[in-house]
Design a protein around this motif. Sequence first.
Motif, PDB file in Angstrom:
ATOM      1  N   TYR A 161       1.001  -1.090   0.068  1.00  0.00           N
ATOM      2  CA  TYR A 161      -0.028   0.029   0.028  1.00  0.00           C
ATOM      3  C   TYR A 161       0.936   1.203  -0.105  1.00  0.00           C
ATOM      4  CZ  TYR A 161      -3.871  -3.125   1.085  1.00  0.00           C
ATOM      5  OH  TYR A 161      -4.659  -4.117   0.856  1.00  0.00           O
ATOM      6  N   GLN A 162       2.029   1.382   0.707  1.00  0.00           N
ATOM      7  CA  GLN A 162       2.789   2.197   0.471  1.00  0.00           C
ATOM      8  C   GLN A 162       3.438   2.393  -0.744  1.00  0.00           C
ATOM      9  OE1 GLN A 162       4.570   0.522   4.232  1.00  0.00           O
ATOM     10  NE2 GLN A 162       5.321   2.620   4.725  1.00  0.00           N
ATOM     11  N   ILE A 163       3.815   1.573  -1.544  1.00  0.00           N
ATOM     12  CA  ILE A 163       4.387   1.808  -2.929  1.00  0.00           C
ATOM     13  C   ILE A 163       3.456   1.809  -3.872  1.00  0.00           C
ATOM     14  CG2 ILE A 163       6.556   0.644  -1.867  1.00  0.00           C
ATOM     15  CD1 ILE A 163       5.872  -1.824  -3.728  1.00  0.00           C
ATOM     16  N   ALA A 164       2.091   1.366  -3.707  1.00  0.00           N
ATOM     17  CA  ALA A 164       1.201   1.387  -4.810  1.00  0.00           C
ATOM     18  C   ALA A 164       1.260   2.588  -5.585  1.00  0.00           C
ATOM     19  CB  ALA A 164       0.114   0.701  -4.668  1.00  0.00           C
ATOM     20  N   PRO A 165       0.897   2.769  -7.014  1.00  0.00           N
ATOM     21  CA  PRO A 165       0.759   4.199  -7.504  1.00  0.00           C
ATOM     22  C   PRO A 165      -0.667   4.621  -7.065  1.00  0.00           C
ATOM     23  CG  PRO A 165       1.287   2.326  -9.223  1.00  0.00           C
ATOM     24  CD  PRO A 165       1.056   1.578  -7.975  1.00  0.00           C
ATOM     25  N   THR A 166      -0.488   5.814  -7.103  1.00  0.00           N
ATOM     26  CA  THR A 166      -1.821   6.521  -6.581  1.00  0.00           C
ATOM     27  C   THR A 166      -2.620   6.990  -7.667  1.00  0.00           C
ATOM     28  OG1 THR A 166      -0.796   8.589  -6.370  1.00  0.00           O
ATOM     29  CG2 THR A 166      -0.996   7.396  -4.193  1.00  0.00           C
ATOM     30  N   GLN A 167      -3.897   6.882  -7.535  1.00  0.00           N
ATOM     31  CA  GLN A 167      -4.762   7.441  -8.804  1.00  0.00           C
ATOM     32  C   GLN A 167      -4.338   9.087  -9.213  1.00  0.00           C
ATOM     33  OE1 GLN A 167      -8.915   6.663  -7.652  1.00  0.00           O
ATOM     34  NE2 GLN A 167      -8.690   4.878  -8.640  1.00  0.00           N
ATOM     35  N   VAL A 168      -4.097   9.550  -8.075  1.00  0.00           N
ATOM     36  CA  VAL A 168      -3.799  11.041  -8.610  1.00  0.00           C
ATOM     37  C   VAL A 168      -2.321  11.049  -8.223  1.00  0.00           C
ATOM     38  CG1 VAL A 168      -3.717  13.494  -7.977  1.00  0.00           C
ATOM     39  CG2 VAL A 168      -5.896  11.979  -8.006  1.00  0.00           C
ATOM     40  N   PRO A 169      -1.187  11.110  -9.193  1.00  0.00           N
ATOM     41  CA  PRO A 169       0.096  10.889  -9.061  1.00  0.00           C
ATOM     42  C   PRO A 169       0.580  12.174  -8.173  1.00  0.00           C
ATOM     43  CG  PRO A 169      -0.353  10.951 -11.264  1.00  0.00           C
ATOM     44  CD  PRO A 169      -1.747  11.287 -10.880  1.00  0.00           C
ATOM     45  N   CYS A 170       1.710  11.879  -7.458  1.00  0.00           N
ATOM     46  CA  CYS A 170       2.380  12.863  -6.551  1.00  0.00           C
ATOM     47  C   CYS A 170       1.618  13.375  -5.572  1.00  0.00           C
ATOM     48  CB  CYS A 170       2.982  13.902  -7.654  1.00  0.00           C
ATOM     49  SG  CYS A 170       4.163  13.471  -8.798  1.00  0.00           S
ATOM     50  N   THR A 171       0.929  12.669  -4.830  1.00  0.00           N
ATOM     51  CA  THR A 171       0.034  12.874  -3.643  1.00  0.00           C
ATOM     52  C   THR A 171       0.463  12.626  -2.322  1.00  0.00           C
ATOM     53  OG1 THR A 171      -1.486  11.593  -4.409  1.00  0.00           O
ATOM     54  CG2 THR A 171      -1.866  13.620  -4.984  1.00  0.00           C
ATOM     55  N   LYS A 172       0.897  11.068  -2.446  1.00  0.00           N
ATOM     56  CA  LYS A 172       1.454  10.360  -1.261  1.00  0.00           C
ATOM     57  C   LYS A 172       3.027  10.210  -1.204  1.00  0.00           C
ATOM     58  CE  LYS A 172      -2.951   8.674  -0.199  1.00  0.00           C
ATOM     59  NZ  LYS A 172      -3.900   7.328  -0.105  1.00  0.00           N
ATOM     60  N   ALA A 173       3.588  10.479   0.043  1.00  0.00           N
ATOM     61  CA  ALA A 173       4.808  10.309   0.030  1.00  0.00           C
ATOM     62  C   ALA A 173       5.616   8.826  -0.334  1.00  0.00           C
ATOM     63  CB  ALA A 173       5.433  10.591   1.384  1.00  0.00           C
ATOM     64  N   GLY A 174       4.915   7.598   0.440  1.00  0.00           N
ATOM     65  CA  GLY A 174       5.609   6.536  -0.026  1.00  0.00           C
ATOM     66  C   GLY A 174       6.131   6.021   1.067  1.00  0.00           C
ATOM     67  N   LEU A 175       7.172   4.947   0.555  1.00  0.00           N
ATOM     68  CA  LEU A 175       7.981   4.133   1.611  1.00  0.00           C
ATOM     69  C   LEU A 175       9.373   4.897   1.802  1.00  0.00           C
ATOM     70  CD1 LEU A 175       8.255   1.352   2.951  1.00  0.00           C
ATOM     71  CD2 LEU A 175       9.514   0.490   1.065  1.00  0.00           C
ATOM     72  N   LEU A 176       9.565   4.901   3.107  1.00  0.00           N
ATOM     73  CA  LEU A 176      10.812   5.775   3.513  1.00  0.00           C
ATOM     74  C   LEU A 176      12.177   4.852   3.283  1.00  0.00           C
ATOM     75  CD1 LEU A 176      12.204   8.363   5.178  1.00  0.00           C
ATOM     76  CD2 LEU A 176      12.103   6.968   7.052  1.00  0.00           C
ATOM     77  N   VAL A 177      13.128   5.279   2.503  1.00  0.00           N
ATOM     78  CA  VAL A 177      14.123   4.454   2.059  1.00  0.00           C
ATOM     79  C   VAL A 177      15.568   5.204   2.487  1.00  0.00           C
ATOM     80  CG1 VAL A 177      12.893   3.187   0.313  1.00  0.00           C
ATOM     81  CG2 VAL A 177      14.048   5.159  -0.290  1.00  0.00           C
ATOM     82  N   GLY A 178      15.463   6.384   2.844  1.00  0.00           N
ATOM     83  CA  GLY A 178      16.888   7.203   3.166  1.00  0.00           C
ATOM     84  C   GLY A 178      16.610   8.579   3.816  1.00  0.00           C
TER      85      GLY A 178
END
Lengths: 188, 200
Positions: A71-88
């Motif tokens: 759920y953290q890495i899935a594409p969002t329906q509206v791009p560039c709205t949710k941050a995602g998975l912390l990697v660094g």
Amino acid sequence: MKKTLFLLLVALFSMTSLFCEKKVLNGASQVVSGYIGRNVELTIGDYIYRSSNGNKGINLDINNESNNVRYQIAPTQVPCTKAGLLVGKFNLISSTSDITLEISHDKLHNNGGDSVDYELAVDYVIKSDNSTSDHLKFITSTTPYTFDFSSGNGLIIIEDAGIYFRLSEEVTEKGRYESAVTFKLRSK
Amino acid sequence: MRKLLIVLIVLLSLNVVFASSTITEGQNGTFVIKGYYESSNASDCTFRLWSGDQQEPESEANRIYQSGFVTVDGLVEDSPSVIFHWSFEWTKNKSYQLTFSFTPLQSYVERTYFIPEHSFSMECNENIQTVVYDEKVSGSYKYPGKYLNNYKKSISYTANKSANPKELKGTCSLTVFDYEKELSADFEYISYITVEFKVI
């Protein structure tokens, strides 16, 4: 020759200990650093994502129900709205505001020549400009982002800026994927 | 001496792996994101086929997955058709081809497959897209026959990978005609329907 190698070894040990956290038993030391004149430093932290079994790679299969980051890495329906998975994370300190920082990345690609695009979100606060709100910037492979600090008051401090990962399209081909995120620090 | 060199190389490698990198003006730094994709255990498409009401049955027992049969029962002159419905859902961004195959009506009577003389046609309408699929096929078979498991008439659909939602629903009707002389209402007649998937 032996002596030189020994000295190098000691120096390396010292460098390693400088950057590592220590467990305090009976007291510890803290390194204090300072500067005179112009000082600009960007420190890019380690890649910090680890799966529950210690795997560094992110499971990119968003249809697999056992994938607990889907759920953290899935594409969002509206791009560039949710941050995602912390990697660094990264830190920036600059004694001057006439600098720019460009962050860009290529697509994730595997050995078979397949590639997928993703969104990289950078969550940061400029501590030195009395701003309390978080800034969230999104970067795709075709849209790098340049941080321009010229409106600042001369001192730029960003601590623990988060780097977040989210796919912008679904992965369909098997393989191990990698993508390089590039940071370019320039004076204006 | 050699051991010392090996230790040195190992330490240097460790430093590269674990240490943060610091850059200053005019320099570039990189950060590598790693991921992997393996085959998912979850099926990437689901096909359901059922006869009777248009409403998809909730019960798994009433669904026919991928292949099955519909029964033409109570066959009388004024109800020579059987209607079945299907739905296809997919999750991955691929194009799928669905091929519907069907056999003529047959009945198993006294250990013999019985194919009465008849003609048939099957029409399918796909509900979501505006274009109506109206291909019609027909064939005629004469008694006595044998079980025609290798006979197939096919109708193909192509599911568009960019469709949103990723779902197709359709209704097919199998119509039997020219059967007055041969078909008997005393027997149960069956048409076997198979659906095959192919990623295209």
